[in-house]
Scaffold this motif. Sequence first.
Motif, PDB file in Angstrom:
ATOM      1  N   MET A   1       0.846  -1.206   0.000  1.00 51.35           N
ATOM      2  CA  MET A   1       0.000   0.000   0.000  1.00 51.35           C
ATOM      3  C   MET A   1       0.872   1.244   0.000  1.00 51.35           C
ATOM      4  N   ALA A   2       0.654   2.081  -0.992  1.00 46.70           N
ATOM      5  CA  ALA A   2       1.408   3.330  -1.062  1.00 46.70           C
ATOM      6  C   ALA A   2       1.084   4.189   0.162  1.00 46.70           C
ATOM      7  N   ASP A   3       2.063   4.931   0.590  1.00 46.72           N
ATOM      8  CA  ASP A   3       1.897   5.798   1.760  1.00 46.72           C
ATOM      9  C   ASP A   3       1.319   7.125   1.281  1.00 46.72           C
ATOM     10  N   LEU A   4       0.090   7.399   1.655  1.00 49.46           N
ATOM     11  CA  LEU A   4      -0.567   8.633   1.186  1.00 49.46           C
ATOM     12  C   LEU A   4      -0.483   9.763   2.210  1.00 49.46           C
ATOM     13  N   ARG A   5       0.234   9.512   3.312  1.00 53.09           N
ATOM     14  CA  ARG A   5       0.311  10.570   4.324  1.00 53.09           C
ATOM     15  C   ARG A   5       0.966  11.808   3.731  1.00 53.09           C
ATOM     16  N   THR A   6       0.439  12.920   4.102  1.00 56.23           N
ATOM     17  CA  THR A   6       0.837  14.178   3.486  1.00 56.23           C
ATOM     18  C   THR A   6       1.248  15.185   4.553  1.00 56.23           C
ATOM     19  N   THR A   7       2.322  15.880   4.290  1.00 51.19           N
ATOM     20  CA  THR A   7       2.687  17.007   5.144  1.00 51.19           C
ATOM     21  C   THR A   7       2.883  18.215   4.243  1.00 51.19           C
ATOM     22  N   LEU A   8       2.070  19.223   4.452  1.00 52.48           N
ATOM     23  CA  LEU A   8       2.156  20.432   3.641  1.00 52.48           C
ATOM     24  C   LEU A   8       2.374  21.609   4.584  1.00 52.48           C
ATOM     25  N   ALA A   9       3.489  22.263   4.431  1.00 51.97           N
ATOM     26  CA  ALA A   9       3.847  23.384   5.316  1.00 51.97           C
ATOM     27  C   ALA A   9       3.730  22.976   6.781  1.00 51.97           C
ATOM     28  N   GLY A  10       4.116  21.750   7.056  1.00 56.08           N
ATOM     29  CA  GLY A  10       4.091  21.267   8.436  1.00 56.08           C
ATOM     30  C   GLY A  10       2.732  20.748   8.880  1.00 56.08           C
ATOM     31  N   ILE A  11       1.739  20.883   8.047  1.00 52.46           N
ATOM     32  CA  ILE A  11       0.390  20.421   8.399  1.00 52.46           C
ATOM     33  C   ILE A  11       0.232  18.983   7.907  1.00 52.46           C
ATOM     34  N   ARG A  12      -0.091  18.099   8.846  1.00 47.36           N
ATOM     35  CA  ARG A  12      -0.152  16.684   8.474  1.00 47.36           C
ATOM     36  C   ARG A  12      -1.595  16.236   8.227  1.00 47.36           C
ATOM     37  N   SER A  13      -1.735  15.337   7.293  1.00 46.96           N
ATOM     38  CA  SER A  13      -3.053  14.727   7.067  1.00 46.96           C
ATOM     39  C   SER A  13      -2.830  13.300   6.580  1.00 46.96           C
ATOM     40  N   PRO A  14      -3.776  12.407   6.849  1.00 50.05           N
ATOM     41  CA  PRO A  14      -3.586  10.997   6.484  1.00 50.05           C
ATOM     42  C   PRO A  14      -3.598  10.755   4.981  1.00 50.05           C
ATOM     43  N   ASN A  15      -4.133  11.677   4.236  1.00 51.25           N
ATOM     44  CA  ASN A  15      -4.105  11.577   2.782  1.00 51.25           C
ATOM     45  C   ASN A  15      -4.103  12.989   2.216  1.00 51.25           C
ATOM     46  N   PRO A  16      -3.825  13.149   0.929  1.00 50.19           N
ATOM     47  CA  PRO A  16      -3.675  14.510   0.387  1.00 50.19           C
ATOM     48  C   PRO A  16      -5.001  15.200   0.085  1.00 50.19           C
ATOM     49  N   PHE A  17      -6.119  14.504   0.287  1.00 47.92           N
ATOM     50  CA  PHE A  17      -7.397  15.056  -0.160  1.00 47.92           C
ATOM     51  C   PHE A  17      -8.050  15.920   0.913  1.00 47.92           C
ATOM     52  N   TRP A  18      -7.986  17.211   0.671  1.00 50.52           N
ATOM     53  CA  TRP A  18      -8.667  18.173   1.548  1.00 50.52           C
ATOM     54  C   TRP A  18      -9.867  18.731   0.799  1.00 50.52           C
ATOM     55  N   LEU A  19     -10.873  19.067   1.575  1.00 50.75           N
ATOM     56  CA  LEU A  19     -11.978  19.808   0.967  1.00 50.75           C
ATOM     57  C   LEU A  19     -11.609  21.274   0.947  1.00 50.75           C
ATOM     58  N   ALA A  20     -11.792  21.903  -0.202  1.00 50.17           N
ATOM     59  CA  ALA A  20     -11.431  23.314  -0.341  1.00 50.17           C
ATOM     60  C   ALA A  20     -12.413  24.191   0.416  1.00 50.17           C
ATOM     61  N   SER A  21     -11.951  25.380   0.697  1.00 48.72           N
ATOM     62  CA  SER A  21     -12.791  26.366   1.377  1.00 48.72           C
ATOM     63  C   SER A  21     -13.981  26.712   0.499  1.00 48.72           C
ATOM     64  N   ALA A  22     -15.170  26.332   0.953  1.00 47.21           N
ATOM     65  CA  ALA A  22     -16.358  26.436   0.104  1.00 47.21           C
ATOM     66  C   ALA A  22     -17.559  25.953   0.920  1.00 47.21           C
ATOM     67  N   PRO A  23     -18.736  25.926   0.346  1.00 49.35           N
ATOM     68  CA  PRO A  23     -19.908  25.494   1.113  1.00 49.35           C
ATOM     69  C   PRO A  23     -19.748  24.153   1.843  1.00 49.35           C
ATOM     70  N   PRO A  24     -19.045  23.151   1.275  1.00 46.41           N
ATOM     71  CA  PRO A  24     -18.945  21.878   2.004  1.00 46.41           C
ATOM     72  C   PRO A  24     -18.234  21.987   3.349  1.00 46.41           C
ATOM     73  N   THR A  25     -17.497  23.082   3.552  1.00 43.78           N
ATOM     74  CA  THR A  25     -16.736  23.216   4.810  1.00 43.78           C
ATOM     75  C   THR A  25     -17.236  24.400   5.616  1.00 43.78           C
ATOM     76  N   ASP A  26     -18.499  24.736   5.448  1.00 44.67           N
ATOM     77  CA  ASP A  26     -19.061  25.934   6.077  1.00 44.67           C
ATOM     78  C   ASP A  26     -19.444  25.700   7.528  1.00 44.67           C
ATOM     79  N   LYS A  27     -19.674  24.421   7.885  1.00 45.68           N
ATOM     80  CA  LYS A  27     -20.230  24.157   9.212  1.00 45.68           C
ATOM     81  C   LYS A  27     -19.634  22.881   9.796  1.00 45.68           C
ATOM     82  N   GLU A  28     -19.698  22.809  11.094  1.00 45.86           N
ATOM     83  CA  GLU A  28     -19.239  21.627  11.817  1.00 45.86           C
ATOM     84  C   GLU A  28     -19.940  20.367  11.314  1.00 45.86           C
ATOM     85  N   TYR A  29     -21.238  20.496  11.083  1.00 42.76           N
ATOM     86  CA  TYR A  29     -22.011  19.327  10.659  1.00 42.76           C
ATOM     87  C   TYR A  29     -21.421  18.722   9.385  1.00 42.76           C
TER      88      TYR A  29
END
Lengths: 426, 452
Positions: A1-29
């Motif tokens: 299994m390829a290692d998809l862990r990502t570190t961008l500017a010191g920010i770590r995430s388990p994979n490179p897929f972030w949701l962009a700033s937009a309606p899908p990330t508007d609320k906690e829900y």
Amino acid sequence: MADLRTTLAGIRSPNPFWLASAPPTDKEYNVRRAFEAGWGGVVWKTLGEDPPVVNVSSRYGAVNYNGTRMAGLNNIELISDRPLATNLAEIRSVKRDYPDRAVVVSLMVPCQEESWKAILPLVEDTGADGIELNFGCPHGMSERNMGSAVGQVPEYVEMVTRWCKQYTRMPVIVKLTPNITNILVPARAARRGGADAVSLINTIQSIVGVDLDAMAPMPVVGGLGTHGGYCGPAVKPIALRMLGDVARDPEMAGLPISGIGGISSWRDAAEFLAMGATGLQVCTAAMHYGFKIVEDMIDGLSNWMDEKGYASLDALRGQALPRYVHWNQLNLKFKTIARIDQDACIKCGLCHIACEDTSHQAIAKIRAGDERRYEVIDEECVGCNLCAHVCPVDDCITMTPQPVDGMQTWTEHPNNPMRGQLTNAG
Amino acid sequence: MDQTPDIAATRLPGDVLARNFADAHPPLTANQAIIEAERCYFCHDAPCIEACPTGIDIPSFIHKIASGNLRGSARTILESNILGGSCARVCPTEILCEGKCVRNTQDARPIQIGALQRHATDWQMAHGGQPFARAAATGRRVAVVGAGPAGLACAHRLAMHGHDVDVYDARPKAGGLNEYGVAAYKLADDFAQREIDFLLEIGGIVLHPDHCLGRDITVPSLREDHDAVVLTLGHAGVRSPGLAGQDLAGVVSAVDFIATLRASPTKADVPVGRRVVVIGGGNTAVDAAVQARRLGADEVTMVYRRGADHMSATTVEQEWAQTNGVTIRHWAAPTDIRGADGSVTGVAFTQGAPGADGRPVYDGLSFTVAADMVLLAVGQVFVADPLEGSGVSLAGGRILVDGAGRTTVPGVYAGGDCTPGPDLTVSAVRDGRDIAEQIHADLMSHPPLQKA
């Protein structure tokens, strides 16, 4: 299994897929649902100063193409229209519960030092992993001298970035607007201001279509329309080019890039990574199909990397960049010729008519009774690929490179009046 | 052979009958039509166009559906084939346009050209009006005998060119096979008549029903009053199998059975047997067999003297029969129809097999299929009697015509099933249209006929 862990500017995430700033990330829900679905991180929808902005009703327009819905999407929504305190409390709550995911907060406040100085500690206090400066929003906010109004002025980009670096310890990602002539100018300005990373592209100024009954641009708000920000699969080619330009720029060397722009599948993701992106942001695909699509993005990318022998994202990153060159570095002696697999051919004739009407008359139409046959005339074929693109059958028309007799670029070509004087900028 | 004859109407409740005889293939929805239209590759030199006897520019009309230009799409169809609506429903597209679709090669799923053609022509019918305008009146008058697809297509094109047209038909209603000879569920909701109403809107066409050639009118009499006469007589007769017992009660011509069904609004008054044998292998046999089942017959057996590949009913039609519960038996020839007390009780067959030359060889083994109703569908024939004394020559039992549809009598033209060639609605439409163009060219190059 390829290692998809990502570190961008010191920010770590388990994979490179972030949701962009937009309606899908508007609320906690929404963000909790996204994390449950497997997204590696989010950039929280842009926070601004109180009182919050007010959004219109009827916010999206779409380009549907040949039965494909939302090949392109345009929005006229502004930044978060919820009170700052509400957003901050929810960011804190989410980050506490998902410590392994990246939670980056998009910000947009007036272009004055006190405004940035005031909001940064509030965000830092939530435990967020970093901030992204929204210098890209091309509508509504730009008329208030924010968003792309800042992103289009390199001096402002540098200045605001510097303020942020001065007033917070959080990594600063500068989100670039594509609504400029040369992406390198604001990108370099961000770096001069001390940015830890850049993200690109933000949406493209657009009118997505005209409602021919309402006689108004879409989306129509009470009989009127306005220009908005264009995104989705249709903008991917523009994003890839700007990403490549920034990634290969010697002055930007080493600065991580979060790639954005129409990423809809693992294959798109692989292309962005190969063109130099360290992380990825997705929006339209999630808005089209829901958060579940990330499962195949992760799974498909991982399987493909295993197949190709890329053990980690670091090994894949920028692999296509050395072969992204200026036009004048291409070999003019290279020649490729179309080949039609007659067994696979379904006799639609599209290759013939495309070449006959709009190109080089290099595909002959041969009729013998009811039998149709289309044949490439090698001497006329310039290897433009048009036939291969219009052919509806996969691998029926293939472009076959011919033996190459040496190398000759435009810079060396006898037809070039500027021979010997051109630089890479040509 | 001790079965009691059992032929009755209303074997099924009215709502079931209504369902059974409603549109067999409901229309595409707007969304389905667009999705299907977008599958079309818009081929250059498209094989589907060549496969259509009327040469409809199929890629163009489909492209117009995809683009939302339904008015233009309907016009593209109707300018080649004014009966495009009924052809969309009755054409054996699997052996015509759809059979040649390049997507057969690619994914074995051709574009649903027939269904799309129906979508566009339905739009035209629903929105009313004619896409075509009648040219200024020429003062020429043409008689068309036979108001079937060939005659109607001819009349419409003649009217478009400004000629006045009298259309005569022996039957009380115009439409020919579309009105009398096709299964009800193929042209549901009185489509044949609605299409004729649409077609007549061009103006200049007068229908004369109940006018039988040879009885009420003759070729010479028509020729006297008209600048040209067109014979689109179709097939007025049915072939007789010449079997012992074919006059027994319960032995019915499939053509008559189908016509009776078409004339009945509810189908509740059409009698059908409990066990039905259909003799024949064409579309008429299938239409009769399936409709017998849908009327409530328990067992319907279609028997054909040769194999499935030899049937003139297409594979799609054969499968349609089978999915409707019709049993098809091949390589069996009827020897006699059995009866008791004047009514049919069954049909005896001799079982054969394909011989070396492909023709059946019968080995003498025989079997009997019990039946209380037998539907004969062994072919329809052109009846030449009404032409007696007209000077119109025949060839091979049909009217002899040259490549332009001219008969051996000057000013008299013929086309459709009464002339040699394939017996398809769409071919008849092509004939009618082309004859009209020929007549127009012939008439306009000559001064008007001096009336006697």
